[in-house]
Design a protein around this motif. Structure first.
Motif, mmCIF file in Angstrom:
data_model
loop_
_atom_site.group_PDB
_atom_site.id
_atom_site.type_symbol
_atom_site.label_atom_id
_atom_site.label_comp_id
_atom_site.label_asym_id
_atom_site.label_seq_id
_atom_site.Cartn_x
_atom_site.Cartn_y
_atom_site.Cartn_z
ATOM 1 N N PHE A 38 -15.948 -4.366 3.578
ATOM 2 C CA PHE A 38 -15.504 -4.411 2.197
ATOM 3 C C PHE A 38 -14.729 -3.148 1.856
ATOM 4 N N CYS A 39 -13.887 -3.271 0.834
ATOM 5 C CA CYS A 39 -13.127 -2.105 0.400
ATOM 6 C C CYS A 39 -13.576 -1.687 -0.983
ATOM 7 N N HIS B 70 0.836 -1.215 0.000
ATOM 8 C CA HIS B 70 0.000 0.000 0.000
ATOM 9 C C HIS B 70 0.858 1.246 0.000
ATOM 10 N N ALA C 231 -12.351 -0.510 -4.518
ATOM 11 C CA ALA C 231 -11.106 -0.577 -5.277
ATOM 12 C C ALA C 231 -10.786 0.726 -5.992
ATOM 13 N N GLY D 189 -1.728 -2.803 4.650
ATOM 14 C CA GLY D 189 -2.836 -2.729 5.586
ATOM 15 C C GLY D 189 -3.645 -4.009 5.550
ATOM 16 N N TYR E 94 -9.151 5.612 -2.710
ATOM 17 C CA TYR E 94 -8.046 5.406 -1.776
ATOM 18 C C TYR E 94 -7.850 6.649 -0.928
ATOM 19 N N PRO F 123 -7.182 1.532 0.608
ATOM 20 C CA PRO F 123 -8.509 1.575 -0.022
ATOM 21 C C PRO F 123 -9.560 1.963 1.009
#
Lengths: 335, 360
Positions: free
Chosen positions: B236-237, B65, B239, B83, B242, B224
């Motif tokens: 959840f992230c 990251h 995509a 992360g 950021y 993210p």
């Protein structure tokens, strides 16, 4: 990551355990498409190779092939420890170690070496052990340490959840059987090339420099789905130094990785995985191996240049040719 | 073999060695002779107060990251930040992640298990240093040795003491995570940062290089955007979105000095030790003490002029001085070290800003 016993020698994560980030995609069609390379199949990626960057070890090299970045250091030859348990060694003992950095792949790796790293290490050993003139270094050991800083793999696709009709499905897109072999093959080929550059930098006598090559055979996707065997072998595509994403509409059959000594025309390590058949009397394996050799020959060119550059640097600096590096340059000229 | 015939009445020739041999067999004397010259010069050609030039490259790794490569002389380190998500289970008390002090420091281990002979689970930020990468002949391969463990612990403590990362940016909230929510009940998880420092090449002063790499890597990290998904009941992230990790306003940097003892003589004006800025490993081996200064410096890289540094008084604040051992270092020496630390910090800030501004 499930909470195992904490490591006594390192700082540990929180006891709750952590998971890699999972991405959410509204539909599978919106997924990231594999990048198509514009590279012709018989061309390998550009290789950056530089030796002698680490001053505190005998020999070192740094290699970069697109995303793959690795650093090799050679320690030794140094005497074996004088203990009663150390057996007599008439030839130098070679040890090879391959380690991925924790941040080198999509899924974070731990510090303890896993099985694939051990496997790569033993294959690298096989590729190098025959090329080193070990009988010249009795009662000593030579250590080759490879640290992989970055590599090519699936990217965030492995951690993506797709939502279709309100229901989440975990799909592993673009995943195919030969994928990990291809990824590891490219890494191993890089390790072999970089390690022999580092050995040459250390001034260790070798029969020849070993360069790594990798090639994969692909067939059309339609052919692979259980049609006649005759179709299977019809139009095969050989790709040297394959990228992780297969070329459009193709399915991989087999991957071949080898360590090749160009001046002696010898293969020191051969690793084929996948399906290889026989076609009209000529084995497809031969074709695949030839492609991998061609890739290794291209890598050899880079290896020669790096070694030459380094010898020139030393000659310029000291004004005299280093006695220990003479052997490697001689071999090079014949190759 | 030549035979030597003893000459009667004449002095025998003195025993002499070549410089390189002298360097090997008597490092202490070799260093001392260098410092007695005027001006005093170190064997590597630097003056005692001069540090090595360094280079910084950020975000060159594809899977981390955030990452930074720092090279100072022949010391090179790579730092990668990753992360991972820590989900707070319904019954959990998130307060133990809410402050730096709940996580163990080297002096008092809150978890207590290390004192009991075992290892402990750590806090949200997990720094580790790996030296068994063949970075130097001196350190054997295998599990981390004394130096690697000490460094990991030192860096862990530095992160905690300086409160480098603001914990705000590590919280993951319920729902859209609008800024107004501060209640801990809404916190569904945290980002846990794995800070891995790999030493590629080691030639002294790894602490400064590792710390700078950590600061630069954290500064260039992009995580993210993560949020709690009600229907799936997990985090959840996104995509496509950021966010940076927010660090404290003025960044602290470390500067390390090595103290080399000198024989007492009239030639050096009675001084009994010399302080070396940014020692290499040859000097480190002979040092009787290591002095590390952690300081912040007010330096505007846009308006500031590095060439005029010694004359322009930089406003600097010392946050921590670590000196182990009892060698006498006077106030004036500490003061001059602080000035050197300030100018080095200014240089760090400048190259970090330059790196941030360059588009990738």
């Amino acid at each position: 990551m499930a909470a195992k016993a904490p490591d006594r020698r390192r700082n540990n994560p929180p006891s709750h355990g952590t998971t890699p980030p999972v991405f959410l995609s509204s539909s599978s069609s919106g997924a990231v498409k594999p990048k198509q390379s514009s590279r012709p199949p018989d061309e390998i990626r550009k290789i950056f190779l530089r030796t002698g960057l680490i001053s505190s070890v005998t020999g070192s090299s740094f290699l970069e092939i697109a995303p793959l970045k690795l650093s090799v250091s050679v320690l030794g030859p140094r005497p074996l420890p004088r203990t009663s348990s150390t057996p007599f060694a008439a030839q130098a003992i070679l040890t090879t170690e391959v380690k991925f950095a924790p941040f080198a792949s999509t899924v974070r790796r731990g510090y303890i070496r896993d099985s694939s790293e051990r496997d790569l290490g033993s294959r690298l050993y096989q590729a190098l052990v025959g090329a080193i003139r070990r009988e010249l270094y009795p009662k000593s050991r030579i250590e080759v340490v490879v640290t992989i800083l970055d590599s090519e793999d699936e990217g965030d696709d492995v951690n993506t959840v797709y939502i279709e009709e309100g229901k989440a499905t975990v799909e592993t897109k673009f995943w195919d059987a030969g994928r990990s072999e291809r990824a590891l093959g490219v890494v191993l080929a890089g390790c072999i090339t970089a390690a022999s550059a580092a050995l040459a930098d250390a001034g260790i006598e070798m029969f020849d420099l070993v360069s790594g090559g990798v090639a994969t055979s692909f067939v059309d996707e339609a052919n692979s789905k259980g049609k006649g065997k005759g179709h299977l072998v019809s139009n095969k595509l050989y790709v040297r130094d394959p990228a992780i994403a297969p070329p459009g509409g193709k399915t991989p059959l087999a991957t071949c990785v080898l360590g090749y000594m160009a001046a002696r025309d010898e293969i020191s390590e051969l690793w084929i995985s996948g399906k290889v058949g026989t076609k009209n009397g000529t084995t497809e394996m031969d074709e695949l191996v030839d492609e991998a050799i061609a890739a290794a020959r291209s890598a050899r060119g880079v290896l020669n240049e790096a070694a030459k550059e380094r010898v020139q640097f030393i000659v310029d600096k000291t004004g005299t040719a280093p006695p220990s590096k003479g052997e490697t340059t001689d071999v090079e000229m014949s190759g | 073999m030549s035979t030597l015939t003893p000459q009667v009445g004449s002095q025998p020739p003195p025993l002499t060695f070549s410089t390189s041999l002298f360097r090997q067999i008597s490092p202490a004397l070799y260093l001392q002779r260098h410092f007695l010259r005027s001006p005093p010069t170190r064997p590597n050609g630097r003056s005692p107060s001069q540090c090595r030039d360094f280079t910084l490259t950020t975000n060159s790794l594809s899977h981390a990251h955030g990452s930074a490569v720092v090279r100072a002389g022949d010391t090179a380190v790579v730092c990668g930040i990753r992360g991972e998500i820590l989900t707070v289970a319904p019954g959990d008390d998130p307060s133990r992640f809410e402050s730096y002090h709940s996580s163990p420091t080297s002096a008092t281990h809150a978890c207590g298990s290390r004192g009991a002979g075992g290892a402990s689970w750590g806090g949200l930020i997990v720094p580790n240093v790996e030296l068994s990468t063949g970075c130097s002949k001196k350190y054997p391969l295998g599990p981390p040795g004394g130096l690697a463990q000490t460094l990991s612990d030192q860096l862990h403590e530095l992160i905690n003491v300086t409160k480098l990362v603001s914990l705000d940016s590590l919280r993951i909230y319920d729902g859209d995570g609008d800024g107004g929510i501060t209640s801990t009940t809404k916190i569904k998880g945290y980002w846990s940062l794995y800070v891995d420092v790999l030493c590629i090449s080691l030639d002294g002063n790894i602490l400064d290089a590792a710390w700078y790499a950590i600061v630069a890597a954290l500064k260039s990290s992009r995580l993210p955007l993560a949020s709690w998904n009600q229907t799936e009941e997990r985090i959840f992230c996104d995509a496509s979105l950021y966010h940076p990790i927010s660090l404290r306003q003025s960044l602290p940097f470390t500067t390390t000095f090595a103290l080399i003892p000198l024989p007492h003589s009239e030639d050096n004006g009675g001084e009994t030790a010399v302080l070396l800025n940014d020692p290499d490993s040859y000097e480190e081996d002979e040092a009787c003490e290591i002095l590390t200064i952690l300081s912040t410096t007010d330096f505007d890289p846009v308006r500031g002029d590095l060439s005029r540094l010694p004359s322009t008084g930089l406003r600097t604040r010392v946050e921590k001085i670590e000196k182990r051992g009892g060698w006498k270092v006077g106030l004036t020496q500490i003061e001059s070290c602080t000035h050197l630390a300030a100018s080095k910090a200014a240089r760090y800030i400048q190259s970090l800003t330059k790196e941030q501004l360059t588009p990738v």
